[in-house]
Structures are given as structure tokens and as C-alpha cells.
Design a protein around this motif. Structure first.
Motif, PDB file in Angstrom:
ATOM      1  N   ALA A  50      -0.517   0.572   2.583  1.00 40.41           N
ATOM      2  CA  ALA A  50      -0.413   1.060   3.766  1.00 40.41           C
ATOM      3  C   ALA A  50       0.946   1.976   4.439  1.00 40.41           C
ATOM      4  O   ALA A  50       0.928   3.406   4.505  1.00 40.41           O
ATOM      5  CB  ALA A  50      -1.316   0.686   5.009  1.00 40.41           C
ATOM      6  N   PRO A  51       1.490   1.355   4.913  1.00 34.61           N
ATOM      7  CA  PRO A  51       2.984   1.889   5.076  1.00 34.61           C
ATOM      8  C   PRO A  51       3.847   2.853   3.988  1.00 34.61           C
ATOM      9  O   PRO A  51       4.549   4.138   4.502  1.00 34.61           O
ATOM     10  CB  PRO A  51       3.946   0.705   5.073  1.00 34.61           C
ATOM     11  CG  PRO A  51       3.451  -0.716   5.777  1.00 34.61           C
ATOM     12  CD  PRO A  51       1.545  -0.177   4.611  1.00 34.61           C
ATOM     13  N   ASN A  53       2.120   4.975   1.981  1.00 36.51           N
ATOM     14  CA  ASN A  53       1.005   5.510   2.885  1.00 36.51           C
ATOM     15  C   ASN A  53       1.619   6.690   3.119  1.00 36.51           C
ATOM     16  O   ASN A  53       1.545   7.998   3.744  1.00 36.51           O
ATOM     17  CB  ASN A  53      -0.149   5.754   2.577  1.00 36.51           C
ATOM     18  CG  ASN A  53      -0.996   6.441   1.794  1.00 36.51           C
ATOM     19  OD1 ASN A  53      -0.940   7.441   0.996  1.00 36.51           O
ATOM     20  ND2 ASN A  53      -2.448   6.782   2.595  1.00 36.51           N
ATOM     21  N   ARG A  54       1.610   5.894   4.663  1.00 39.13           N
ATOM     22  CA  ARG A  54       2.370   6.765   5.923  1.00 39.13           C
ATOM     23  C   ARG A  54       3.631   7.341   5.467  1.00 39.13           C
ATOM     24  O   ARG A  54       3.713   8.534   6.277  1.00 39.13           O
ATOM     25  CB  ARG A  54       2.418   5.659   6.797  1.00 39.13           C
ATOM     26  CG  ARG A  54       0.764   5.446   7.713  1.00 39.13           C
ATOM     27  CD  ARG A  54       1.153   4.673   9.214  1.00 39.13           C
ATOM     28  NE  ARG A  54       1.546   2.820   9.060  1.00 39.13           N
ATOM     29  CZ  ARG A  54       0.585   2.824   8.598  1.00 39.13           C
ATOM     30  NH1 ARG A  54      -0.804   2.485   7.914  1.00 39.13           N
ATOM     31  NH2 ARG A  54       0.847   1.110   8.341  1.00 39.13           N
ATOM     32  N   ALA A  58       3.917  10.998   5.924  1.00 34.34           N
ATOM     33  CA  ALA A  58       5.741  11.974   6.846  1.00 34.34           C
ATOM     34  C   ALA A  58       6.286  12.712   5.731  1.00 34.34           C
ATOM     35  O   ALA A  58       7.014  13.393   6.277  1.00 34.34           O
ATOM     36  CB  ALA A  58       5.779  10.731   7.517  1.00 34.34           C
TER      37      ALA A  58
END
Length: 76
Positions: A50-51, A53-54, A58
Motif C-alpha cells: 500500500a505505501p 502504491n500510494r 502520487a
């Protein structure tokens, strides 16, 4: 989330109830797999990726803003 969607908790994740039911009954049960083990593994994957992917999303937004600005400067 629409009013018809219901979320349930699986291994710390908020999962659509219909998706959880499908995965547990239609996928895991015929394979003889433990639903709790599946959700724990899936939650671990989500936590791991998840990190990243974020950060990628961005970066995509930043690139899109640059593209939009480039086209805006050259409009007409």
C-alpha cells in the motif's frame, strides 16, 4: 460507498461483504483453504504494498499535472 454496500472486517481490513462471501464460499471452500489464513496473508500483502502504491499514484498525479501544464502553455 453506496448505501447498498456493507463492509465487514477480515484480518483488520474493511472488505465488501459480498466479496468476502464470494472469496470464502466460491473460491476458498472448494480448494479446501482456510479463510482466516487467506485474509491474514492478503492483509500482509496490502500492508507491504500500500505505501508503494500510494507513492506511485502520487507520482502519476505529479506527472499528469506537468503534462496538463505543458498543454495549457501551448493551447491555441
Amino acid at each position: 460507498m453506496s448505501s447498498g454496500e456493507q463492509r465487514i472486517e477480515r484480518a483488520g481490513l474493511g472488505v465488501d461483504a459480498r466479496l468476502a462471501e464470494f472469496v470464502e464460499r466460491q473460491v476458498l471452500a472448494p480448494l479446501g483453504r482456510d479463510p482466516a489464513a487467506f485474509w491474514q496473508g492478503f492483509a500482509a500483502l496490502v500492508a507491504e504494498f500500500a505505501p508503494r502504491n500510494r507513492a506511485l499514484l502520487a507520482r502519476r498525479d505529479a506527472l499528469q499535472a506537468q503534462i496538463d501544464a505543458w498543454h495549457g502553455e501551448r493551447a491555441g
